[in-house]
Design a protein around this motif. Structure first.
Motif, PDB file in Angstrom:
ATOM      1  N   LEU A   1     -82.782 -28.932  24.142  1.00  0.00           N
ATOM      2  CA  LEU A   1     -82.615 -27.636  23.498  1.00  0.00           C
ATOM      3  C   LEU A   1     -83.278 -27.625  22.128  1.00  0.00           C
ATOM      4  N   GLN A   2     -83.148 -28.718  21.374  1.00  0.00           N
ATOM      5  CA  GLN A   2     -83.798 -28.792  20.070  1.00  0.00           C
ATOM      6  C   GLN A   2     -85.298 -28.577  20.202  1.00  0.00           C
TER       7      GLN A   2
ATOM      8  N   ASP B   1     -76.002 -27.874  31.325  1.00  0.00           N
ATOM      9  CA  ASP B   1     -76.460 -28.992  32.147  1.00  0.00           C
ATOM     10  C   ASP B   1     -76.165 -28.813  33.638  1.00  0.00           C
ATOM     11  N   HIS B   2     -75.538 -27.712  34.015  1.00  0.00           N
ATOM     12  CA  HIS B   2     -75.234 -27.469  35.425  1.00  0.00           C
ATOM     13  C   HIS B   2     -76.213 -26.439  36.005  1.00  0.00           C
TER      14      HIS B   2
ATOM     15  N   ASN C   1     -70.514 -28.389  25.887  1.00  0.00           N
ATOM     16  CA  ASN C   1     -70.336 -29.759  26.379  1.00  0.00           C
ATOM     17  C   ASN C   1     -71.562 -30.307  27.091  1.00  0.00           C
ATOM     18  N   MET C   2     -72.741 -29.946  26.636  1.00  0.00           N
ATOM     19  CA  MET C   2     -73.956 -30.510  27.204  1.00  0.00           C
ATOM     20  C   MET C   2     -74.133 -31.960  26.776  1.00  0.00           C
TER      21      MET C   2
ATOM     22  N   ALA D   1     -82.631 -25.216  29.158  1.00  0.00           N
ATOM     23  CA  ALA D   1     -82.475 -26.543  28.562  1.00  0.00           C
ATOM     24  C   ALA D   1     -81.240 -27.178  29.169  1.00  0.00           C
ATOM     25  N   GLU D   2     -81.324 -28.473  29.474  1.00  0.00           N
ATOM     26  CA  GLU D   2     -80.232 -29.163  30.151  1.00  0.00           C
ATOM     27  C   GLU D   2     -79.457 -30.111  29.243  1.00  0.00           C
ATOM     28  N   SER D   3     -79.920 -30.317  28.017  1.00  0.00           N
ATOM     29  CA  SER D   3     -79.249 -31.220  27.084  1.00  0.00           C
ATOM     30  C   SER D   3     -79.523 -30.742  25.669  1.00  0.00           C
TER      31      SER D   3
END
Length: 227
Positions: free
Chosen positions: A42-43, A12-13, A60-61, A36-38
């Protein structure tokens, strides 16, 4: 002629996603990078790119609870190796990631050269662990492994619903976001309770949060009274 690799960078960074792309370019300059940020994103991305060669995963997203994203990927996309790239440098956490079937683990504090080398080893089919993790006296966490097995039994949609439940969303909110009926969500919630062997939303949320790396105060988790 060898085909170019396709690699998903899940973090997420933005700055660290850029750093990971640089690390990938050193070992596989022609690689296609998908971001992907979350965990929910990502799914979706993994479903759209089933030919991915490697996923670089931050534990830790948003949407993830510790190993939950790793457990999901290994249960629903076992053909794609997953390498954890995390800020946590605890050797026990590194070893537990391998217990949950990660193909490697490297700390974010590592140099670009170290990260590139680790990615290269995993792309070759090897398991990568830092030296201090290889020297760590490790015993699998039986409780965590049992919970992971239960989570792995959830369908992708049930996993999405559980993730949204853990964020404190009501059934009607989840139904709206997923564009299904509230009755469908209630059916998913019932199935989740059965598979996790719990009776309430609170118990379900606490169960998935048990996979968190940091021991947070579970009582502060957002839990609703929605059935």
């Amino acid at each position: 002629m060898q085909l170019a690799h396709k690699i998903i960078v899940a973090d997420d960074h933005p700055l660290f996603r850029t750093a990971l792309q640089q690390a990938v370019s050193q070992i596989a300059p022609d690689a296609e990078i998908v971001q992907a940020e979350s965990l929910p994103e990502l799914q979706t991305v993994v479903e759209q790119h089933s030919d991915t060669d490697l996923i670089l995963l931050d534990l830790n997203m948003p949407g993830a609870h510790g190993y939950s994203g790793l457990v999901y990927l290994r249960s629903h996309h076992p053909e794609i190796p997953v390498m954890v790239v995390s800020a946590c440098e605890d050797p026990a956490i590194m070893c537990q990631s391998i217990d949950h079937e990660a193909s490697g683990y490297i700390a974010k504090s590592s140099s670009l050269e170290e990260i590139s080398d680790a990615i290269g080893q995993v792309l070759k089919g090897d398991i990568y662990l830092p030296q201090k993790a290889r020297q760590h006296q490790h015993a699998p966490d039986v409780v965590s492994m049992d919970l992971a097995e239960k989570l792995a039994s959830l369908t992708p949609q049930q996993f999405r619903v559980l993730t949204m439940m853990s964020e404190g969303m009501l059934n009607k909110q989840i139904a709206y976001d997923l564009e299904v009926s509230e009755a469908t969500i209630k059916a998913h919630v019932t199935a989740i309770f059965r598979k996790l062997n719990v009776r309430t939303r609170t118990q379900a949320v606490i169960a998935v949060q048990a996979l968190d790396i940091e021991k947070n105060d579970l009582a502060s988790a957002p839990v609703t009274a929605d059935e």
